[in-house]
Design an enzyme around this catalytic site. Sequence first.
Site, PDB file in Angstrom:
ATOM      1  CG  ASN A 173      48.052  34.966  32.623  1.00 16.62           C
ATOM      2  OD1 ASN A 173      48.374  34.771  33.793  1.00 16.62           O
ATOM      3  ND2 ASN A 173      47.467  36.086  32.223  1.00 16.62           N
ATOM      4  CG  HIS A 187      48.523  36.389  36.712  1.00 18.85           C
ATOM      5  ND1 HIS A 187      47.243  36.700  36.328  1.00 18.85           N
ATOM      6  CD2 HIS A 187      48.362  35.606  37.819  1.00 18.85           C
ATOM      7  CE1 HIS A 187      46.382  36.153  37.156  1.00 18.85           C
ATOM      8  NE2 HIS A 187      47.026  35.485  38.066  1.00 18.85           N
ATOM      9  CD  GLU A 225      46.963  39.438  33.679  1.00 13.59           C
ATOM     10  OE1 GLU A 225      47.563  38.463  34.164  1.00 13.59           O
ATOM     11  OE2 GLU A 225      45.789  39.361  33.268  1.00 13.59           O
TER      12      GLU A 225
HETATM   13  P1  PGA Z   1      44.473  30.806  42.618  1.00 15.45           P
HETATM   14  O1  PGA Z   1      44.929  32.115  41.837  1.00 15.45           O
HETATM   15  O2  PGA Z   1      45.337  30.730  43.832  1.00 15.45           O
HETATM   16  O3  PGA Z   1      43.036  31.033  42.956  1.00 15.45           O
HETATM   17  O4  PGA Z   1      44.703  29.651  41.691  1.00 15.45           O
HETATM   18  C1  PGA Z   1      46.280  32.319  41.558  1.00 15.45           C
HETATM   19  C2  PGA Z   1      46.477  33.475  40.623  1.00 15.45           C
HETATM   20  O5  PGA Z   1      45.672  33.677  39.704  1.00 15.45           O
HETATM   21  O6  PGA Z   1      47.475  34.186  40.766  1.00 15.45           O
END
Ligand code: PGA
Length: 237
Positions: free
Chosen positions: A134, A136, A141
């Site tokens: 999303n 973030h 968020e």
């Molecule tokens: P990920 O998570 O490195 O496991 O893809 C990234 C995030 O959600 O900020």
Amino acid sequence: MNYQVFSTYDALSAHASQFILDYVRQKPTATICVASGETPLLTFQKIVANAKPEDFEQATFVALDEWVGIAPDNAGSCRSYIDSPLITPLGIPAERVSFFDSLADDLEAECQRVNDFIASKGGLDIIMVGIGMNGHLGLNEPGTSFDTYAHVSKLEEVTASVGQKYFQSETPLTHGITVGLKHLLEAKVAIVLANGEKKKGIIQRVLEESVSEKLPASALKLHSNSYLWVDSAANPA
Ligand code: PGA
């Protein structure tokens, strides 16, 4: 925001790890905020593999975030994702690393403690993070003010469900505690890493959309020394 595409996840991770090593060799007292998650794991491995014993003798690490209510020794905690592959192998002592205690009774006080720790180091030199589906950064968020230091956030459903990948069994995730976007904007260097096909859509949004608090990663565009490094699978072009 400087955008760069690397041919593979390996090449991306080699570049990111070399950037950190070069930085601490220039500024041994650097304060580096690192993310948990899958994205930086190979970067961490390469830092550990290529570090000279003296490289991290004075550097400080700040862990980006934590799931509220998850114990530090849970293998799915953000702490575990940073501690096991990076902090422990580098031998960084407790006084030169900051982790959020997301079991603390007073989470606001915990945020203040981390804010004070970062401020005591003169702010962050580098913040290196992944990106959520999303948009973030950390657990900032969509809708988070760019003007916020460490804070507790309410997780979007997508974050809580994608977050299940870190845990062996179904784990309720409702809130996070995270370094803020103001820390990112004030860091000397801000780096976002993304790899894999699943990140293509969000990278496209970051590249195309204008700066908005609805898209936390767009904060990178307000930073004068920021980098978005992706592998070819995550490159929408
Ligand atoms: P990920 O998570 O490195 O496991 O893809 C990234 C995030 O959600 O900020």
